[in-house]
Design an enzyme around this catalytic site. Structure first.
Site, PDB file in Angstrom:
ATOM      1  N   SER A  78       4.156 -12.123   3.959  1.00 24.81           N
ATOM      2  CA  SER A  78       3.142 -13.058   3.467  1.00 24.81           C
ATOM      3  C   SER A  78       2.283 -12.456   2.358  1.00 24.81           C
ATOM      4  CB  SER A  78       2.242 -13.520   4.622  1.00 24.81           C
ATOM      5  OG  SER A  78       1.615 -12.407   5.246  1.00 24.81           O
ATOM      6  N   SER A 100       9.689  -4.531   7.847  1.00 20.33           N
ATOM      7  CA  SER A 100       9.083  -3.726   8.906  1.00 20.33           C
ATOM      8  C   SER A 100       9.774  -3.986  10.246  1.00 20.33           C
ATOM      9  CB  SER A 100       7.598  -4.089   9.031  1.00 20.33           C
ATOM     10  OG  SER A 100       7.083  -3.686  10.275  1.00 20.33           O
ATOM     11  N   SER A 107      10.708   0.856   7.403  1.00 16.59           N
ATOM     12  CA  SER A 107      10.992  -0.325   6.570  1.00 16.59           C
ATOM     13  C   SER A 107      12.152  -0.063   5.619  1.00 16.59           C
ATOM     14  CB  SER A 107       9.743  -0.733   5.779  1.00 16.59           C
ATOM     15  OG  SER A 107       8.733  -1.220   6.641  1.00 16.59           O
ATOM     16  N   PHE A 149       8.130   1.491  -1.244  1.00 17.90           N
ATOM     17  CA  PHE A 149       9.187   1.711  -0.247  1.00 17.90           C
ATOM     18  C   PHE A 149       9.902   3.049  -0.409  1.00 17.90           C
ATOM     19  CE2 PHE A 149       8.937  -2.987  -0.273  1.00 17.90           C
ATOM     20  CZ  PHE A 149       8.689  -3.201   1.076  1.00 17.90           C
ATOM     21  N   ASN A 197       3.767  -1.492  -5.856  1.00 23.96           N
ATOM     22  CA  ASN A 197       2.786  -1.761  -4.806  1.00 23.96           C
ATOM     23  C   ASN A 197       1.606  -2.534  -5.385  1.00 23.96           C
ATOM     24  OD1 ASN A 197       3.609  -0.718  -2.231  1.00 23.96           O
ATOM     25  ND2 ASN A 197       3.386   1.356  -3.051  1.00 23.96           N
ATOM     26  N   TYR A 248       2.492   4.873   0.959  1.00 27.47           N
ATOM     27  CA  TYR A 248       2.544   5.671   2.190  1.00 27.47           C
ATOM     28  C   TYR A 248       1.391   6.673   2.157  1.00 27.47           C
ATOM     29  CZ  TYR A 248       7.348   3.896   2.531  1.00 27.47           C
ATOM     30  OH  TYR A 248       8.454   3.097   2.618  1.00 27.47           O
ATOM     31  N   HIS A 249       0.777   6.906   3.332  1.00 29.39           N
ATOM     32  CA  HIS A 249      -0.427   7.758   3.356  1.00 29.39           C
ATOM     33  C   HIS A 249      -0.180   9.107   4.027  1.00 29.39           C
ATOM     34  CE1 HIS A 249      -0.880   6.429   7.549  1.00 29.39           C
ATOM     35  NE2 HIS A 249      -0.700   5.183   7.102  1.00 29.39           N
ATOM     36  N   ARG A 294      13.258 -11.168  12.364  1.00 27.54           N
ATOM     37  CA  ARG A 294      12.883 -12.585  12.268  1.00 27.54           C
ATOM     38  C   ARG A 294      13.289 -13.193  10.925  1.00 27.54           C
ATOM     39  NH1 ARG A 294       7.723 -10.802  14.265  1.00 27.54           N
ATOM     40  NH2 ARG A 294       6.732 -11.555  12.347  1.00 27.54           N
ATOM     41  N   SER A 321       8.999  -7.207  12.072  1.00 25.10           N
ATOM     42  CA  SER A 321       9.403  -8.546  11.632  1.00 25.10           C
ATOM     43  C   SER A 321      10.838  -8.650  11.139  1.00 25.10           C
ATOM     44  CB  SER A 321       8.464  -9.025  10.513  1.00 25.10           C
ATOM     45  OG  SER A 321       8.444  -8.092   9.437  1.00 25.10           O
ATOM     46  N   HIS A 348       8.948  -9.462   6.030  1.00 25.67           N
ATOM     47  CA  HIS A 348       8.891  -8.045   5.639  1.00 25.67           C
ATOM     48  C   HIS A 348       9.947  -7.248   6.419  1.00 25.67           C
ATOM     49  CE1 HIS A 348       7.144  -4.018   4.983  1.00 25.67           C
ATOM     50  NE2 HIS A 348       6.543  -4.565   3.938  1.00 25.67           N
ATOM     51  N   ASP A 386       0.852  -1.180   0.000  1.00 26.41           N
ATOM     52  CA  ASP A 386       0.000   0.000   0.000  1.00 26.41           C
ATOM     53  C   ASP A 386       0.896   1.240   0.000  1.00 26.41           C
ATOM     54  OD1 ASP A 386      -2.787   0.812   0.149  1.00 26.41           O
ATOM     55  OD2 ASP A 386      -2.346   1.630   2.123  1.00 26.41           O
TER      56      ASP A 386
END
Length: 297
Positions: A240, A263, A162, A151, A197, A140-141, A269, A266, A261, A138
């Site tokens: 995902s 972010s 991110s 990105f 996106n 950036y807003h 990980r 995550s 991702h 999505d």
């Protein structure tokens, strides 16, 4: 004479009734158009075969008409080579509804990115020059952030978290990489890195507000076109959502790199240490393509 036959006895007598029936049947046949022998119609003269010049002119006129139709339907800011590849989508009902939806949203709300920046990703390189595909979700807003590349943010806006994590991974993966001091990824896009996106517009300060309005169908068509018409692309699927969107990629023709991702929720990980940037270059070189200069920002 008894025991003897006259010459008339060798012929079967015919009744008047039988003769009348035969005459009536013949008369009916004569009046029945189905049983009349039709005269063959004169054959139409065959048209003369078209000359090569005439065939070429017809083909050129057809191409010109199709290009004119595609041009009339193409949204503003759409790159020429991408228009040629994706023009079939523009006339579909879902795309027309989508364009009407976005136009109405812009009348009533602030929508990002600006209309001229929605298709920036089609202006950076030709469709057949794409080498790497990075899928986002999505735009950036916030104000002055989104500009049509996932990105990426316009200068001098500070890189979002991110993207900062992407820079951290690059600094350990690519020798000599240094934080560029901005978040504008145009330098990658011009080298053939498609920053796409899944949804291309968003209402200000309302994440995912344009989800399920048709953008996903359109960007699926972009991914499918690349998967079908290109060879040896590297797809980076982080998280995902991107992995689900890339499920239809032909993995016999292309390379797929998957990780969590970037972010802050995550990245620790499995994004940090994934070395996707150097691996992408190795795969590109194996496919006979030039590597991406990730430092050129």
């Amino acid at each position: 004479m008894i025991g003897q036959k006259t010459i008339n006895s060798f012929f079967t007598p015919v009744s008047k009734k039988r003769v009348c029936e035969d005459l009536n049947e013949a008369e009916q046949d004569a009046n029945d158009p189905k049983k009349q022998k039709s005269e063959p119609e004169p054959s139409s003269p065959r048209p003369a075969p078209l000359s090569p010049d005439q065939l070429d002119r017809i083909a050129r006129n057809k191409r010109a008409a199709l290009e004119k139709l595609a041009s009339a339907q193409t949204p503003p800011g759409f790159g020429q080579s991408w228009r040629n590849g994706l023009s079939a989508e523009f006339g579909k009902p879902y795309f027309k509804r989508l364009m009407n939806f976005v136009a109405e949203e812009r009348k009533r709300h602030t929508v990002y990115p600006p209309a001229d920046d929605v298709f920036t990703w089609t202006q950076m390189c030709a469709i057949r020059d794409v080498k790497v595909v990075i899928l986002g979700q999505d735009p950036y807003h916030g104000p002055n952030q989104a500009h049509g590349l996932c990105f990426s943010v316009k200068r001098p806006v500070r890189p979002p978290p991110s993207l900062e994590n992407m820079y951290k991974e690059l600094s350990t993966d690519i020798e000599g990489f240094q934080h560029p001091g901005h978040g504008d990824l145009t330098g990658w896009a011009k080298q053939g890195v498609l920053l796409l996106n899944a949804v291309l517009t968003v209402r200000a300060h309302q994440a995912n507000s344009h989800k399920d309005e048709g953008w996903e169908t359109f960007t699926d068509a972009v991914v499918q076109w690349l998967s079908k018409n290109q060879e040896g692309l590297v797809f980076m699927l982080w998280g995902s959502y991107a992995q689900k969107k890339g499920a239809a990629i032909d993995r016999k023709r292309h390379h797929v790199l998957q990780a969590v991702h970037p972010s802050p929720l995550s990245a620790h990980r499995g994004f940090f240490g994934c070395k996707h940037f150097s691996k992408a270059n190795e795969l590109l070189e194996k496919s006979g393509k030039s590597p991406v200069n990730w430092k050129a920002l």
